[in-house]
Enzyme design. Sequence first.
Site, PDB file in Angstrom:
ATOM      1  N   ASP A  11       0.857  -1.189   0.000  1.00  0.00           N
ATOM      2  CA  ASP A  11       0.000   0.000   0.000  1.00  0.00           C
ATOM      3  C   ASP A  11       0.886   1.229   0.000  1.00  0.00           C
ATOM      4  O   ASP A  11       2.084   1.168   0.304  1.00  0.00           O
ATOM      5  CB  ASP A  11      -0.912  -0.009   1.229  1.00  0.00           C
ATOM      6  CG  ASP A  11      -2.119   0.913   1.078  1.00  0.00           C
ATOM      7  OD1 ASP A  11      -2.298   1.475  -0.023  1.00  0.00           O
ATOM      8  OD2 ASP A  11      -2.878   1.054   2.053  1.00  0.00           O
ATOM      9  N   GLU A  52       1.723   4.164  -3.903  1.00  0.00           N
ATOM     10  CA  GLU A  52       1.247   2.785  -4.080  1.00  0.00           C
ATOM     11  C   GLU A  52       2.191   1.992  -4.978  1.00  0.00           C
ATOM     12  O   GLU A  52       2.510   0.832  -4.687  1.00  0.00           O
ATOM     13  CB  GLU A  52      -0.165   2.806  -4.650  1.00  0.00           C
ATOM     14  CG  GLU A  52      -1.205   3.256  -3.629  1.00  0.00           C
ATOM     15  CD  GLU A  52      -2.515   3.697  -4.257  1.00  0.00           C
ATOM     16  OE1 GLU A  52      -3.493   3.860  -3.509  1.00  0.00           O
ATOM     17  OE2 GLU A  52      -2.568   3.900  -5.498  1.00  0.00           O
ATOM     18  N   ASP A  77      -5.046  -2.869  -2.507  1.00  0.00           N
ATOM     19  CA  ASP A  77      -6.354  -2.222  -2.584  1.00  0.00           C
ATOM     20  C   ASP A  77      -6.370  -1.082  -3.595  1.00  0.00           C
ATOM     21  O   ASP A  77      -7.363  -0.365  -3.708  1.00  0.00           O
ATOM     22  CB  ASP A  77      -6.820  -1.730  -1.205  1.00  0.00           C
ATOM     23  CG  ASP A  77      -5.876  -0.720  -0.582  1.00  0.00           C
ATOM     24  OD1 ASP A  77      -5.525   0.268  -1.250  1.00  0.00           O
ATOM     25  OD2 ASP A  77      -5.486  -0.900   0.585  1.00  0.00           O
ATOM     26  N   ASP A 125      -1.048  -0.949   5.383  1.00  0.00           N
ATOM     27  CA  ASP A 125      -1.510   0.407   5.703  1.00  0.00           C
ATOM     28  C   ASP A 125      -0.957   0.862   7.052  1.00  0.00           C
ATOM     29  O   ASP A 125      -0.532   2.013   7.208  1.00  0.00           O
ATOM     30  CB  ASP A 125      -3.041   0.426   5.712  1.00  0.00           C
ATOM     31  CG  ASP A 125      -3.593   1.793   6.055  1.00  0.00           C
ATOM     32  OD1 ASP A 125      -3.510   2.698   5.214  1.00  0.00           O
ATOM     33  OD2 ASP A 125      -4.094   1.963   7.194  1.00  0.00           O
ATOM     34  N   HIS A 174      34.011  -2.018 -20.259  1.00  0.00           N
ATOM     35  CA  HIS A 174      34.196  -1.581 -21.642  1.00  0.00           C
ATOM     36  C   HIS A 174      35.371  -0.616 -21.767  1.00  0.00           C
ATOM     37  O   HIS A 174      35.794   0.004 -20.780  1.00  0.00           O
ATOM     38  CB  HIS A 174      32.925  -0.900 -22.164  1.00  0.00           C
ATOM     39  CG  HIS A 174      32.567   0.334 -21.384  1.00  0.00           C
ATOM     40  ND1 HIS A 174      33.177   1.557 -21.585  1.00  0.00           N
ATOM     41  CD2 HIS A 174      31.684   0.525 -20.381  1.00  0.00           C
ATOM     42  CE1 HIS A 174      32.679   2.446 -20.755  1.00  0.00           C
ATOM     43  NE2 HIS A 174      31.771   1.846 -19.996  1.00  0.00           N
ATOM     44  N   GLU A 251      24.557  -0.761 -17.802  1.00  0.00           N
ATOM     45  CA  GLU A 251      24.830   0.329 -16.857  1.00  0.00           C
ATOM     46  C   GLU A 251      23.511   0.881 -16.319  1.00  0.00           C
ATOM     47  O   GLU A 251      22.444   0.697 -16.911  1.00  0.00           O
ATOM     48  CB  GLU A 251      25.637   1.423 -17.561  1.00  0.00           C
ATOM     49  CG  GLU A 251      26.055   2.597 -16.669  1.00  0.00           C
ATOM     50  CD  GLU A 251      26.843   2.165 -15.436  1.00  0.00           C
ATOM     51  OE1 GLU A 251      26.200   1.711 -14.468  1.00  0.00           O
ATOM     52  OE2 GLU A 251      28.078   2.292 -15.435  1.00  0.00           O
TER      53      GLU A 251
END
Length: 378
Positions: A11, A52, A77, A125, A174, A251
């Site tokens: 939540d 959320e 929810d 919650d 690299h 990356e």
Amino acid sequence: MTYRSVQIEADGGSRGNPGPAAYGAVLFDAETRKVIAEKAATIGEATNNVAEYSGLIAGLELYHEYAEGAALEVRMDSKLVVQQMSGAWAIKHPDMKVLALRARPLVPEGTTWTWIPREQNKHADRILNEALDGKKLESGPAEDTLVEAADASRERRKPPWEQGPPTTLVLVRHGETDHTRDKKFSGSGGDDPGLNEDGRAQVQATADWLAPLADEVDAVVTSPLRRTRESADILAAALGHPVEVEEGIAEAAFGAWDGLTFLEARELDEAAFDKWIGSFDLPAGGTGESVKDVELRVRRARDRLIAAHPGKTVVCATHVTPIKLLVKLALDLPMESIYKTELAPASVTIIAWYPDGHPVLKLFNGRPADVLTSNRSF
């Protein structure tokens, strides 16, 4: 401990919408409804929807940390998040698109999405409101899980030489690009520069250095970015293997900072930049990845490589952040350790994972002589 099926209940809430916001996430054993782990934290000023989604991402991170491989049901929810993540509703808001992109790689195949009424989501919650009230709950396992882990740690571990051959990742950064030379942010989703002349020479020197080990190499894999693909092509030619792509070792994404120097990025928004430097949860450049996001992605890629090449050696063309995070994971270091090491272009870092999962760092930032004498190292 192994779980057959688990549930995430998550939540998020904002006092003001937008206003001070927090999320809560709880991971349950689906068979016993016993709490495996939980996490809650504030996220600054945000909307309910952002909070959320943040709760969902936190729940998915708990899943990968404590129950990866188990069947998963996500229960929330928030009808918006459930419907968007299940594919029933389109995602139109740009902020939601960014969060969904962060969440999707964490969602295991076959996940069930369930909307539940608010009264059935009381645990998540409660802990998010405790976070908003200043009682921040850090991520952690339930007490029984800690006891089981302590018991397991007391079991005798076989020494490496009794376990059989390890899976060894030879991690090659690299070669130099113009962004590397100028010390600019250069991540996924940015300009994607290729190697410059010095960079190609650096990788060729490293490839020649590794060539005598060709018979021991099982595969050459690369990040999908141009500079690593070009590096991998040079390595593969010397080692005699085709190149495979592994998305998870790319990356980090740096968002609006990509292509900028650290000074230029800080000048855009000094407060936001300084806050990011001091946090591992905040997305880089506003819309990029957080360090914790990258760590989870890299850990999953590591596990895929180990599973695909047991007891073998894999050469990986990759980047600074993934290499540092793999070392951090191998040595069980605090996250701050990634700021205390340096990796030169085309350098080699080697980590071996034994059959029981025990890692050994065998080399860090190794370079052949002509790379060592370069005055263009980053």
